[in-house]
Design an enzyme around this catalytic site. Structure first.
Site, PDB file in Angstrom:
ATOM      1  N   VAL A 271      36.207  32.612 -40.076  1.00  0.00           N
ATOM      2  CA  VAL A 271      36.073  31.966 -41.662  1.00  0.00           C
ATOM      3  C   VAL A 271      36.178  33.390 -42.255  1.00  0.00           C
ATOM      4  O   VAL A 271      35.508  34.384 -42.007  1.00  0.00           O
ATOM      5  CB  VAL A 271      34.675  31.368 -41.294  1.00  0.00           C
TER       6      VAL A 271
ATOM      7  N   GLY B 249      35.471  31.979 -34.174  1.00  0.00           N
ATOM      8  CA  GLY B 249      35.074  31.291 -33.123  1.00  0.00           C
ATOM      9  C   GLY B 249      36.549  31.262 -32.713  1.00  0.00           C
ATOM     10  O   GLY B 249      37.235  32.016 -32.912  1.00  0.00           O
ATOM     11  N   GLY B 250      35.985  30.572 -31.337  1.00  0.00           N
ATOM     12  CA  GLY B 250      37.176  30.439 -30.318  1.00  0.00           C
ATOM     13  C   GLY B 250      38.000  29.986 -31.242  1.00  0.00           C
ATOM     14  O   GLY B 250      39.700  29.964 -30.756  1.00  0.00           O
ATOM     15  N   MET B 251      38.215  29.161 -32.380  1.00  0.00           N
ATOM     16  CA  MET B 251      39.513  28.440 -33.097  1.00  0.00           C
ATOM     17  C   MET B 251      40.055  29.391 -34.319  1.00  0.00           C
ATOM     18  O   MET B 251      40.773  28.827 -34.632  1.00  0.00           O
ATOM     19  CB  MET B 251      39.370  27.568 -33.622  1.00  0.00           C
ATOM     20  N   GLY B 252      39.651  30.303 -34.467  1.00  0.00           N
ATOM     21  CA  GLY B 252      39.788  30.744 -35.651  1.00  0.00           C
ATOM     22  C   GLY B 252      38.435  32.110 -36.047  1.00  0.00           C
ATOM     23  O   GLY B 252      37.724  32.255 -35.837  1.00  0.00           O
TER      24      GLY B 252
ATOM     25  N   LYS C 121      39.283  28.716 -43.163  1.00  0.00           N
ATOM     26  CA  LYS C 121      39.147  28.999 -42.242  1.00  0.00           C
ATOM     27  C   LYS C 121      40.667  28.843 -41.934  1.00  0.00           C
ATOM     28  O   LYS C 121      41.484  29.024 -42.210  1.00  0.00           O
ATOM     29  CB  LYS C 121      38.937  27.760 -41.547  1.00  0.00           C
TER      30      LYS C 121
ATOM     31  N   ASP D 163      31.046  16.901 -32.976  1.00  0.00           N
ATOM     32  CA  ASP D 163      30.585  17.698 -32.582  1.00  0.00           C
ATOM     33  C   ASP D 163      29.569  17.734 -33.467  1.00  0.00           C
ATOM     34  O   ASP D 163      29.241  18.763 -34.531  1.00  0.00           O
ATOM     35  CB  ASP D 163      31.297  19.019 -32.364  1.00  0.00           C
TER      36      ASP D 163
END
Length: 500
Positions: free
Chosen positions: A24, A19-22, A39, A137
């Protein structure tokens, strides 16, 4: 980290999603001999050393706060490791599927089942709220239904502790359009009642199979701010409308909601709740100029940074739709005629469809040579067609950072004759012009130093596509292989534009 091992004990086995944040990872805790999920959080590019250090400190602090949340309905955080100047979160590995995947594959849940899921999540949220933590979220993709029957709320990556800014506020994301409460869309920090609104929108999807507000991200935001909440049929309809009341003060007490949900889950009718009469009225709509900014930014899922707003407001390329929202057969993105030219054969193979956690893919292999294509998604999105332009941009940047980390790797492609893993060296990641709206590429070299594979990753509107061209033949030059991958990528871009 060395040899795919984190902190000397967590062996990274394979990626589960990005994803945009990293990213998994599936990993094994070699000390306790158990599988875990890791993560890998990535930080925005362009940060100074001090900003990076502050962000790592903040992320560790947020993880520590999350680790204090002990409840069977909250994914357990086992460890936090800081390596390579960024934090890695070691979490329990859940087996099952998300609520979003369940509804997509099997259809809406019966009211009793949807009520049980909602009650379990709200009890978990109440534990977080009691410690001053908001999730921010809550959505079907962040609710996991395990094989053992647990309902688990995941991804506290953008959670907020009262009185603190978060790492992700520095890096953009604050939620997903269609599941963000109206007051937060208006710029207010929100509170526990905002998570309750998001849970109502989530149960609505579980119960009906469709979101309360549909359309593009911008349309969902506009509807949330201006339209009444649709009322679902069945025993849960009035309760969900109450949870999604426009004003936070009009929403019912979470304890009353849990009781009502438990009653429906046990097969009884939903009790009547004493709630305000304006439960379906949208909250105050801000001035027109502000609505335009918020709607534009929300098209990107991330609704904070001005750079994201500018990114969304840029004009699309001629012939490119604002977003591709209808699922398609990715094997149609390269025609048989084009595959024959690229593979240098008069009998090109039919595309071989496949899928994995990162999105649908297709391959065109013959003995010794092959073309591969994958339409990708991040770990927070049900499918690629639900991506938005800026979440796609974030995913492309994440992919670029990920490939930049590994100079040496192994590869295999049994269909073209590479049945055993072979070592390869990656060339520097470089920008690629003339493909989509932004793109990068790299090549893989074998032991002799000759290129055998070329990769191009590009973004077109809300899609991220990876294209590979590999050959075992000695005749093509390195430049021939690069150009073949480029032509395959360009052909898929044109096919997408024609389909849009």
């Amino acid at each position: 980290m060395s040899s795919g091992r984190l902190a000397g004990r967590y062996a990274l086995l394979r990626p589960l999603g990005a994803g945009g944040m990293g990213k998994v990872w599936l990993a094994r805790d070699e000390m306790l001999d158990r599988e875990v999920a890791v993560k890998e959080l990535t930080l925005p590019e362009g940060m100074s050393p001090k900003e990076r250090a502050d962000s790592v400190t903040r992320a560790v602090r947020e993880a520590q706060a999350t680790a204090r949340l002990r409840h069977p309905g909250i994914v357990a955080l086992h460890d936090v490791v800081v390596e390579q100047d960024r934090p890695w979160l070691v979490m329990e590995l859940l087996r099952g599927r998300t609520l979003a995947e369940t509804v997509r594959d099997f259809g809406p849940l019966p009211p009793a089942h949807a009520a049980k899921v909602g009650a379990d999540v709200l009890e978990a949220l109440s534990v977080a709220h009691a410690q001053g933590m908001q999730h921010r979220d809550v959505k079907p993709g962040n609710i996991f239904l395990t094989e053992s029957g647990r309902v688990v709320l995941t991804d506290f990556g953008i959670a907020r502790q009262e009185g603190q800014a978060t790492l992700t506020e520095q890096g953009l994301m604050i939620g997903s359009p269609g599941f963000i409460a109206p007051e937060r869309l208006e710029g207010h920090p929100g509170g526990p009642a905002s998570d309750l609104w998001s849970l109502g929108a989530t149960i609505y999807v579980a119960l009906t199979g469709a979101p309360a507000y549909s359309g593009s991200a911008a349309q969902r935001v506009r509807a949330t701010l201006t339209q009444p909440v649709p009322v679902a049929s069945g025993p849960l309809g009035p309760l969900l409308s109450a949870m999604m009341a426009g004003r936070p003060a009009a929403r019912p007490d979470p304890r009353m909601v849990v009781q009502a949900l438990r009653q429906v889950a046990s097969g009884g009718p939903a009790p009547r709740l004493q709630i305000s009469q304006d439960v379906t009225a949208p909250s105050r709509v801000p001035g027109r100029g502000r609505v335009v900014v918020w709607v534009a930014a929300a098209t990107a899922v991330v609704v904070v940074a001005a750079v994201a707003v500018f990114f969304v407001l840029r004009g699309q390329s001629a012939g490119t739709p604002a977003a591709f929202t209808a699922p398609m057969d990715v094997c149609t993105l390269i025609s048989a005629e084009e595959a024959g030219r690229l593979l240098r054969t008069q009998n090109p193979p039919k595309g071989q469809p496949d899928a994995d956690d990162e999105g649908p893919k297709c391959g065109w292999p013959i003995q010794g040579t092959g073309i591969g294509l994958q339409v990708q998604k991040d770990s927070d999105t049900v499918d690629p067609w639900s991506m938005t332009p800026v979440s796609a941009h974030a995913l492309l940047e994440s992919q670029k950072r990920w490939w930049n980390k590994y100079d040496e790797l192994t590869w295999t492609w049994p269909e073209i004759g590479v049945k055993d893993k072979r070592k390869a060296t990656r060339t520097p990641v470089h920008p690629v012009a003339g493909v989509g709206e932004e793109a990068f590429g790299f090549e893989l070299k074998g032991p002799t130093g000759r290129i055998h594979s070329a990769h191009v990753y590009y973004r077109l509107a809300n899609l991220v596509v990876g294209v590979e061209y590999s050959t075992l033949a000695e005749r093509p030059t390195d430049e021939d292989i690069r150009q073949s991958a480029l032509r395959a990528a360009q052909a898929s871009v044109q096919a997408l534009r024609d389909a849009g």
